[in-house]
Design a protein around this motif. Structure first.
Motif, PDB file in Angstrom:
ATOM      1  N   VAL A  48       6.123   4.300   1.902  1.00 15.81           N
ATOM      2  CA  VAL A  48       5.896   5.658   2.378  1.00 15.81           C
ATOM      3  C   VAL A  48       6.851   6.549   1.589  1.00 15.81           C
ATOM      4  N   VAL A  49       6.285   7.294   0.640  1.00 20.22           N
ATOM      5  CA  VAL A  49       7.116   8.014  -0.329  1.00 20.22           C
ATOM      6  C   VAL A  49       6.659   9.464  -0.504  1.00 20.22           C
ATOM      7  N   LEU A  82       0.860  -1.172   0.000  1.00 26.62           N
ATOM      8  CA  LEU A  82       0.000   0.000   0.000  1.00 26.62           C
ATOM      9  C   LEU A  82       0.898   1.223   0.000  1.00 26.62           C
ATOM     10  N   GLN A  83       0.679   2.126  -0.935  1.00 27.79           N
ATOM     11  CA  GLN A  83       1.502   3.322  -1.048  1.00 27.79           C
ATOM     12  C   GLN A  83       0.863   4.482  -0.302  1.00 27.79           C
ATOM     13  N   VAL A  84       1.685   5.199   0.437  1.00 29.46           N
ATOM     14  CA  VAL A  84       1.260   6.403   1.134  1.00 29.46           C
ATOM     15  C   VAL A  84       2.109   7.544   0.573  1.00 29.46           C
ATOM     16  N   PHE A  85       1.470   8.470  -0.113  1.00 32.21           N
ATOM     17  CA  PHE A  85       2.171   9.604  -0.718  1.00 32.21           C
ATOM     18  C   PHE A  85       2.138  10.782   0.247  1.00 32.21           C
ATOM     19  N   CYS A  86       3.307  11.364   0.505  1.00 37.38           N
ATOM     20  CA  CYS A  86       3.451  12.403   1.518  1.00 37.38           C
ATOM     21  C   CYS A  86       3.977  13.688   0.891  1.00 37.38           C
ATOM     22  N   ASP A  87       3.419  14.817   1.328  1.00 40.02           N
ATOM     23  CA  ASP A  87       3.812  16.123   0.802  1.00 40.02           C
ATOM     24  C   ASP A  87       4.978  16.756   1.551  1.00 40.02           C
ATOM     25  N   GLN A 100      13.434  -0.841   3.383  1.00 40.99           N
ATOM     26  CA  GLN A 100      14.383  -0.411   2.362  1.00 40.99           C
ATOM     27  C   GLN A 100      13.672   0.466   1.346  1.00 40.99           C
ATOM     28  N   CYS A 101      14.320   1.561   0.958  1.00 44.22           N
ATOM     29  CA  CYS A 101      13.833   2.425  -0.127  1.00 44.22           C
ATOM     30  C   CYS A 101      12.398   2.913   0.080  1.00 44.22           C
ATOM     31  N   GLY A 102      12.035   3.190   1.329  1.00 45.87           N
ATOM     32  CA  GLY A 102      10.690   3.671   1.611  1.00 45.87           C
ATOM     33  C   GLY A 102       9.679   2.573   1.888  1.00 45.87           C
ATOM     34  N   TRP A 103      10.094   1.312   1.777  1.00 49.43           N
ATOM     35  CA  TRP A 103       9.203   0.182   2.054  1.00 49.43           C
ATOM     36  C   TRP A 103       9.354  -0.233   3.513  1.00 49.43           C
ATOM     37  N   LEU A 104       8.267  -0.696   4.093  1.00 54.72           N
ATOM     38  CA  LEU A 104       8.290  -1.249   5.442  1.00 54.72           C
ATOM     39  C   LEU A 104       7.183  -2.281   5.572  1.00 54.72           C
ATOM     40  N   ALA A 120       7.732  15.897   7.484  1.00 56.51           N
ATOM     41  CA  ALA A 120       7.001  15.650   8.734  1.00 56.51           C
ATOM     42  C   ALA A 120       5.900  14.610   8.522  1.00 56.51           C
ATOM     43  N   GLU A 121       5.190  14.725   7.424  1.00 58.89           N
ATOM     44  CA  GLU A 121       4.134  13.769   7.104  1.00 58.89           C
ATOM     45  C   GLU A 121       4.734  12.385   6.851  1.00 58.89           C
ATOM     46  N   LEU A 122       5.817  12.334   6.095  1.00 61.49           N
ATOM     47  CA  LEU A 122       6.498  11.068   5.803  1.00 61.49           C
ATOM     48  C   LEU A 122       6.983  10.425   7.107  1.00 61.49           C
ATOM     49  N   ASP A 123       7.602  11.223   7.982  1.00 59.38           N
ATOM     50  CA  ASP A 123       8.086  10.706   9.268  1.00 59.38           C
ATOM     51  C   ASP A 123       6.937  10.127  10.090  1.00 59.38           C
ATOM     52  N   HIS A 124       5.811  10.827  10.113  1.00 59.32           N
ATOM     53  CA  HIS A 124       4.644  10.350  10.880  1.00 59.32           C
ATOM     54  C   HIS A 124       4.198   8.974  10.402  1.00 59.32           C
ATOM     55  N   TYR A 125       3.972   8.834   9.099  1.00 59.37           N
ATOM     56  CA  TYR A 125       3.486   7.551   8.581  1.00 59.37           C
ATOM     57  C   TYR A 125       4.533   6.457   8.738  1.00 59.37           C
ATOM     58  N   TRP A 126       5.769   6.754   8.425  1.00 60.62           N
ATOM     59  CA  TRP A 126       6.833   5.761   8.537  1.00 60.62           C
ATOM     60  C   TRP A 126       6.976   5.287   9.986  1.00 60.62           C
ATOM     61  N   ASP A 127       7.124   6.237  10.893  1.00 57.28           N
ATOM     62  CA  ASP A 127       7.364   5.883  12.288  1.00 57.28           C
ATOM     63  C   ASP A 127       6.199   5.099  12.878  1.00 57.28           C
TER      64      ASP A 127
END
Length: 165
Positions: free
Chosen positions: A124-125, A83-88, A110-114, A91-98
């Motif tokens: 999370v890209v 599932l891809q989560v596109f972040c603007d 790896q490479c934005g995948w988790l 801070a948004e990327l950090d929130h979803y990733w973490d």
């Protein structure tokens, strides 16, 4: 079929559908449960679930419909679908990733995948990544790809620097 999405992912869990939906609702804004179905006596010889236990949870993540199914241990998630989560923003990327990676497989980052704690794969890209990689065989695209391959959680500033050369 008004009110029903033409295409919606169904996520097969052993028996963690409710817990997974609870996590996902806490992560994504504008999210909600839209329905819950429970197992009955019919088909018990196939599904083996206790009558009254949760069979499916229909839910939306930021307006996107999903179904979570407690289908038993027959199938497991793998990286063949994510599932891809596109972040603007970072801070948004950090929130979803973490949040999504907490308790997940640290070897699958790896490479934005988790992988989250339920085994679901996410990407999370940043929304700008596709533009940065356009013309992937160009020097710019190669620099961005080289930087990307060194990362687990993506860093927009580092990718931007690679893009600019």
């Amino acid at each position: 079929m008004p009110g029903i999405a033409r295409i919606a992912p169904c996520l097969w869990f052993d028996d963690q559908a409710e817990q997974a939906v609870e996590l996902y609702l806490s992560v994504f804004p504008n999210s909600r449960i839209t329905g819950t179905a429970r197992y009955g006596e019919a088909g018990r010889e196939f599904h083996g679930k206790t009558p009254g236990s949760v069979m499916t949870v229909a839910f939306e993540l930021d307006g996107q419909p999903f179904t979570a199914l407690n289908g038993g241990p027959v199938f497991r998630f793998n990286e063949a679908i994510s599932l891809q989560v596109f972040c603007d923003s970072q801070a948004e990327l950090d929130h979803y990733w973490d949040t999504l990676s907490e308790g997940g497989d640290p070897q699958a980052r790896q490479c934005g995948w988790l992988k989250d704690r339920f085994g679901v794969s996410w990407q999370v890209v940043p929304t700008v990544l596709a533009d940065m990689l356009e013309g992937g065989d160009s020097p710019r695209g190669q620099r961005v790809m080289a930087a990307l391959l060194q990362m687990q959680k993506l860093d927009i500033a580092t990718l931007q620097r690679a893009c600019e050369g």
